[in-house]
Design a protein around this motif. Structure first.
Motif: not given
Length: 303
Positions: A271-280
């Motif tokens: 995530c460009r805000r928090c770094g958490t991997p984006i989920r699908r």
DNA sequence: ACGCTTACCTGACGGC
DNA sequence: TGCCGTCAGGTAAGCG
């Protein structure tokens, strides 16, 4: 996958290349492309021949070119309506060039110049000639209600229109018993938003796609709307989003917004805000991308 | 009447 | 090499 910004890029291209030009003839190479023109392909072609195309208009993902009779000064009562569906393209070019593999409709002009072609691999898009009716969603033009094509009459204004009513949108959300993403994709509530920009707007608003619309606060609804306006405006400024060769402008060129997407298509990327991997997630038989941290799943979810 | 599912369509791609 | 299943998704008909 053309959504509002991509359709607007095409509309602007048409504005430059077709405004004021008179159609000489139209050729329907695949009847499915004009399936919503109830009177059939021959009638479709007949209604275009000899008519002059005025400046193209757009609402959401629909665009149309008002058609004026050469012999009459009267305001146009009909328009050539286009929806690009999933893979539709409207192309302007040398009439002598090779025929595209998925060429569905070709319109030649009386001046013998560049022709207009509707190319559509997956045939979800369509063209038709239809009546113009007064806009029920508040659009104005010259002090009177604007005219929209009859098949567009049930489509709400899009968030880039002056006529868009944010308060009415909020009230409609509160009345609905569904999830926010489903509501964003409902063109009768807000038009022009598709799967890509819905995910982007929700990422910007920090809301999960299954958030029940009836629990949204006015501030949250405003964040979604602002997110949609910002992301679509930014996409428009760089020519739209292109994931493959399907979406192109009238000259066949792709846009550059894909590199700017924050959620859509970014599975497992940070995530460009928090770094958490984006989920699908799979939702409505399609993909939804979101940040598990910024967009936590609501306790009560609606799909 | 509303919320939700399904059909429509072609090509790319992965697995075997 | 080729075949098959899956995926891409906007719209509107149709279902309950």
């Amino acid at each position: 996958m053309p959504e509002l910004p991509e359709v607007e890029v095409v509309r602007r291209g048409l504005e430059r290349w077709t405004t004021g030009r008179t159609a000489a003839s139209a050729e329907v190479l695949h009847p499915r492309a004009v399936r919503r023109h109830a009177a059939g392909p021959a009638d479709f072609a007949g209604r275009l021949a000899g008519r002059t195309m005025l400046a193209p208009r757009r609402r959401g993902k629909y665009m149309w070119l008002p058609l004026q009779d050469a012999s009459s000064e009267a305001a146009p009562g009909e328009a050539l309506l286009a929806h690009l569906g999933m893979s539709g393209q409207l192309l302007i070019g040398d009439p002598g060039r090779e025929r595209e593999k998925h060429l569905r409709v070709r319109v030649a002009f009386a001046d013998g110049g560049r022709d207009l072609r509707f190319v559509d691999q997956r045939t979800f898009g369509h063209l038709m000639v239809c009546d113009l009716v007064p806009d029920a969603f508040g659009g104005r033009e010259g002090g009177a209600p604007a005219l929209v094509p009859e098949p567009v009459a049930h489509i709400a204004a899009d968030p880039l229109e002056d006529a868009f009513d944010a308060e009415a949108f909020f009230r409609a959300l509160r009345r609905r018993r569904t999830g926010i993403k489903r509501a964003l994709l409902d063109q009768s509530l807000i038009s022009g938003v598709g799967n890509i920009y819905a995910d982007e707007a929700l990422w910007r608003a920090r809301l999960h796609w299954a958030r029940p619309t009836e629990t949204l606060t006015r501030a949250e609804a405003a964040r979604v709307l602002e997110g949609a306006r910002e992301v679509m405006g930014a996409a428009l400024a760089v020519g739209g989003t292109s994931f493959d060769s399907h979406y192109v402008d009238v000259n066949g060129d792709s846009g550059y917004f894909e590199r700017s997407l924050d959620a859509y298509g970014r599975r497992d990327e940070p995530c460009r805000r928090c770094g958490t991997p984006i989920r699908r997630d799979v939702f409505m038989n399609r993909s939804s991308y979101s940040c598990p941290t910024c967009q936590p799943r609501p306790r009560r979810a609606r799909y």
